[in-house]
Design a protein around this motif. Sequence first.
Motif, PDB file in Angstrom:
ATOM      1  N   GLY A  94       0.744  -1.181  -0.102  1.00  0.00           N
ATOM      2  CA  GLY A  94      -0.108   0.049  -0.133  1.00  0.00           C
ATOM      3  C   GLY A  94       0.771   1.044  -0.121  1.00  0.00           C
ATOM      4  N   TRP A  95       0.158   2.474  -0.403  1.00  0.00           N
ATOM      5  CA  TRP A  95       0.961   3.574  -0.553  1.00  0.00           C
ATOM      6  C   TRP A  95      -0.149   4.482   0.603  1.00  0.00           C
ATOM      7  CZ3 TRP A  95       5.842   5.112  -1.852  1.00  0.00           C
ATOM      8  CH2 TRP A  95       6.245   4.220  -2.691  1.00  0.00           C
ATOM      9  N   PHE A  96       0.618   5.350   1.252  1.00  0.00           N
ATOM     10  CA  PHE A  96      -0.116   6.294   2.332  1.00  0.00           C
ATOM     11  C   PHE A  96       0.543   7.651   1.980  1.00  0.00           C
ATOM     12  CE2 PHE A  96      -3.342   3.870   4.740  1.00  0.00           C
ATOM     13  CZ  PHE A  96      -2.768   2.564   4.513  1.00  0.00           C
ATOM     14  N   ARG A  97      -0.073   8.502   2.500  1.00  0.00           N
ATOM     15  CA  ARG A  97       0.549  10.143   2.624  1.00  0.00           C
ATOM     16  C   ARG A  97       0.068  10.831   3.785  1.00  0.00           C
ATOM     17  NH1 ARG A  97      -2.323  12.895  -2.514  1.00  0.00           N
ATOM     18  NH2 ARG A  97      -4.312  13.161  -1.753  1.00  0.00           N
ATOM     19  N   GLN A  98       1.018  11.562   4.195  1.00  0.00           N
ATOM     20  CA  GLN A  98       0.587  12.273   5.475  1.00  0.00           C
ATOM     21  C   GLN A  98       0.953  13.852   5.243  1.00  0.00           C
ATOM     22  OE1 GLN A  98       1.965  10.777   9.238  1.00  0.00           O
ATOM     23  NE2 GLN A  98       0.434  11.813  10.419  1.00  0.00           N
ATOM     24  N   ALA A  99       0.116  14.728   5.267  1.00  0.00           N
ATOM     25  CA  ALA A  99       0.489  16.216   5.244  1.00  0.00           C
ATOM     26  C   ALA A  99       0.600  16.704   6.565  1.00  0.00           C
ATOM     27  CB  ALA A  99      -0.630  16.707   4.407  1.00  0.00           C
ATOM     28  N   GLY A 159      -3.407   4.026  -2.198  1.00  0.00           N
ATOM     29  CA  GLY A 159      -3.612   2.826  -3.036  1.00  0.00           C
ATOM     30  C   GLY A 159      -2.914   1.534  -2.472  1.00  0.00           C
ATOM     31  N   THR A 160      -3.452   0.521  -3.167  1.00  0.00           N
ATOM     32  CA  THR A 160      -2.974  -0.624  -2.704  1.00  0.00           C
ATOM     33  C   THR A 160      -2.638  -1.393  -4.281  1.00  0.00           C
ATOM     34  OG1 THR A 160      -5.261  -1.470  -2.717  1.00  0.00           O
ATOM     35  CG2 THR A 160      -3.847  -1.219  -0.694  1.00  0.00           C
ATOM     36  N   ILE A 161      -1.744  -2.577  -4.159  1.00  0.00           N
ATOM     37  CA  ILE A 161      -1.657  -3.591  -5.310  1.00  0.00           C
ATOM     38  C   ILE A 161      -1.420  -4.745  -4.450  1.00  0.00           C
ATOM     39  CG2 ILE A 161       0.743  -2.989  -5.353  1.00  0.00           C
ATOM     40  CD1 ILE A 161       0.533  -3.430  -8.366  1.00  0.00           C
ATOM     41  N   THR A 162      -2.160  -5.755  -5.086  1.00  0.00           N
ATOM     42  CA  THR A 162      -2.017  -7.156  -4.428  1.00  0.00           C
ATOM     43  C   THR A 162      -0.898  -7.965  -5.179  1.00  0.00           C
ATOM     44  OG1 THR A 162      -3.446  -8.193  -6.317  1.00  0.00           O
ATOM     45  CG2 THR A 162      -4.544  -7.422  -4.083  1.00  0.00           C
ATOM     46  N   TRP A 163      -0.592  -8.874  -4.653  1.00  0.00           N
ATOM     47  CA  TRP A 163       0.561  -9.913  -5.148  1.00  0.00           C
ATOM     48  C   TRP A 163       0.497 -10.066  -6.716  1.00  0.00           C
ATOM     49  CZ3 TRP A 163       0.670 -15.076  -6.911  1.00  0.00           C
ATOM     50  CH2 TRP A 163      -0.496 -15.730  -6.875  1.00  0.00           C
ATOM     51  N   ILE A 164      -0.655 -10.278  -7.272  1.00  0.00           N
ATOM     52  CA  ILE A 164      -1.096 -10.327  -8.592  1.00  0.00           C
ATOM     53  C   ILE A 164      -1.350  -9.358  -9.573  1.00  0.00           C
ATOM     54  CG2 ILE A 164      -1.618 -12.865  -8.131  1.00  0.00           C
ATOM     55  CD1 ILE A 164      -4.724 -11.981  -8.489  1.00  0.00           C
ATOM     56  N   THR A 191      -5.339  -3.461  -8.448  1.00  0.00           N
ATOM     57  CA  THR A 191      -5.189  -2.286  -7.685  1.00  0.00           C
ATOM     58  C   THR A 191      -6.441  -1.824  -7.394  1.00  0.00           C
ATOM     59  OG1 THR A 191      -5.037  -1.273  -9.872  1.00  0.00           O
ATOM     60  CG2 THR A 191      -2.818  -1.847  -8.788  1.00  0.00           C
ATOM     61  N   TYR A 192      -6.392  -0.828  -6.046  1.00  0.00           N
ATOM     62  CA  TYR A 192      -7.339   0.050  -5.725  1.00  0.00           C
ATOM     63  C   TYR A 192      -6.903   1.160  -5.179  1.00  0.00           C
ATOM     64  CZ  TYR A 192     -11.106   1.152  -2.732  1.00  0.00           C
ATOM     65  OH  TYR A 192     -12.366   2.050  -2.105  1.00  0.00           O
ATOM     66  N   TYR A 193      -7.396   2.461  -5.409  1.00  0.00           N
ATOM     67  CA  TYR A 193      -7.123   3.657  -5.530  1.00  0.00           C
ATOM     68  C   TYR A 193      -8.190   4.597  -4.578  1.00  0.00           C
ATOM     69  CZ  TYR A 193      -3.866   2.614  -9.008  1.00  0.00           C
ATOM     70  OH  TYR A 193      -2.823   1.972  -9.748  1.00  0.00           O
ATOM     71  N   ALA A 194      -7.622   5.510  -3.678  1.00  0.00           N
ATOM     72  CA  ALA A 194      -8.231   6.518  -2.979  1.00  0.00           C
ATOM     73  C   ALA A 194      -9.004   7.550  -4.196  1.00  0.00           C
ATOM     74  CB  ALA A 194      -7.471   7.438  -2.145  1.00  0.00           C
ATOM     75  N   ASP A 195     -10.264   7.802  -3.927  1.00  0.00           N
ATOM     76  CA  ASP A 195     -11.048   8.730  -5.115  1.00  0.00           C
ATOM     77  C   ASP A 195     -10.255   9.962  -5.376  1.00  0.00           C
ATOM     78  OD1 ASP A 195     -14.192   8.020  -3.899  1.00  0.00           O
ATOM     79  OD2 ASP A 195     -12.965   6.996  -5.273  1.00  0.00           O
ATOM     80  N   SER A 196      -9.340  10.413  -4.364  1.00  0.00           N
ATOM     81  CA  SER A 196      -8.693  11.746  -4.663  1.00  0.00           C
ATOM     82  C   SER A 196      -7.471  11.587  -5.513  1.00  0.00           C
ATOM     83  CB  SER A 196      -8.003  12.209  -3.245  1.00  0.00           C
ATOM     84  OG  SER A 196      -7.379  11.180  -2.590  1.00  0.00           O
ATOM     85  N   THR A 234      -0.636   5.704 -10.184  1.00  0.00           N
ATOM     86  CA  THR A 234      -0.720   4.553 -10.649  1.00  0.00           C
ATOM     87  C   THR A 234       0.035   3.705 -10.009  1.00  0.00           C
ATOM     88  OG1 THR A 234      -1.457   5.018 -13.093  1.00  0.00           O
ATOM     89  CG2 THR A 234      -0.413   2.684 -12.691  1.00  0.00           C
ATOM     90  N   ILE A 235      -0.076   2.560  -9.116  1.00  0.00           N
ATOM     91  CA  ILE A 235       0.662   1.917  -8.578  1.00  0.00           C
ATOM     92  C   ILE A 235       1.034   0.353  -9.431  1.00  0.00           C
ATOM     93  CG2 ILE A 235       0.984   0.436  -6.571  1.00  0.00           C
ATOM     94  CD1 ILE A 235      -1.207   2.011  -5.088  1.00  0.00           C
ATOM     95  N   SER A 236       2.373   0.040  -9.471  1.00  0.00           N
ATOM     96  CA  SER A 236       2.727  -1.072  -9.934  1.00  0.00           C
ATOM     97  C   SER A 236       4.013  -1.783  -9.119  1.00  0.00           C
ATOM     98  CB  SER A 236       3.256  -0.721 -11.497  1.00  0.00           C
ATOM     99  OG  SER A 236       4.391   0.025 -11.333  1.00  0.00           O
ATOM    100  N   ARG A 237       3.966  -3.083  -9.428  1.00  0.00           N
ATOM    101  CA  ARG A 237       5.247  -3.620  -8.517  1.00  0.00           C
ATOM    102  C   ARG A 237       6.028  -4.603  -9.710  1.00  0.00           C
ATOM    103  NH1 ARG A 237       2.228  -6.770  -4.175  1.00  0.00           N
ATOM    104  NH2 ARG A 237       4.176  -7.811  -3.655  1.00  0.00           N
ATOM    105  N   ASP A 238       7.074  -4.838  -9.195  1.00  0.00           N
ATOM    106  CA  ASP A 238       8.087  -5.778  -9.837  1.00  0.00           C
ATOM    107  C   ASP A 238       8.525  -6.930  -8.739  1.00  0.00           C
ATOM    108  OD1 ASP A 238      10.015  -7.297 -10.885  1.00  0.00           O
ATOM    109  OD2 ASP A 238      10.803  -5.425 -12.083  1.00  0.00           O
ATOM    110  N   ASN A 239       7.752  -7.681  -8.742  1.00  0.00           N
ATOM    111  CA  ASN A 239       7.960  -8.979  -7.569  1.00  0.00           C
ATOM    112  C   ASN A 239       9.619  -9.428  -7.819  1.00  0.00           C
ATOM    113  OD1 ASN A 239       5.780  -8.659  -6.523  1.00  0.00           O
ATOM    114  ND2 ASN A 239       4.736 -10.243  -7.587  1.00  0.00           N
ATOM    115  N   ALA A 240      10.236  -9.495  -8.828  1.00  0.00           N
ATOM    116  CA  ALA A 240      11.638  -9.867  -9.080  1.00  0.00           C
ATOM    117  C   ALA A 240      12.419  -8.972  -8.533  1.00  0.00           C
ATOM    118  CB  ALA A 240      11.975 -10.120 -10.544  1.00  0.00           C
TER     119      ALA A 240
END
Length: 124
Positions: A35-40, A49-54, A57-62, A68-74
């Motif tokens: 997941g990604w979070f932020r704090q002002a 937002g989040t990204i599962t192992w496969i 993705t899911y994002y906050a409306d804002s 865009t979230i992506s991942r490289d498991n390698a």
Amino acid sequence: QVQLVESGGGLVQAGGSLRLSCAASEFTFSSYTMGWFRQAPGKEREFVGTITWIGNTYYADSVKGRFTISRDNAKNTVYLQMNSLKPDDTAVYFCAATVQIRVVVTTVGEYDYWGQGTQVTVSS
């Protein structure tokens, strides 16, 4: 010892882009939802937002449609591509890892590991 290390933050003008990276070590990265979070300043930590192992993705409306979230498991790395940045996006951005396998994991307490954060500042 589990480590999550964010990088890529900085100062950017409104409308610009940044890509954050989060490098993970000492745990089975590919099995975790990230997941990604932020704090002002003066505000609570906010879900981005989040990204599962496969790769689901899911994002906050804002941020939907801009981030865009992506991942490289390698490479044990998760990314946050941020486009069309606004001054309201200014915050410290954190990556986090959770054993929850679902994609909608939006609360701070559900995450097991956290990075130290990287500052993103968007000027108007």
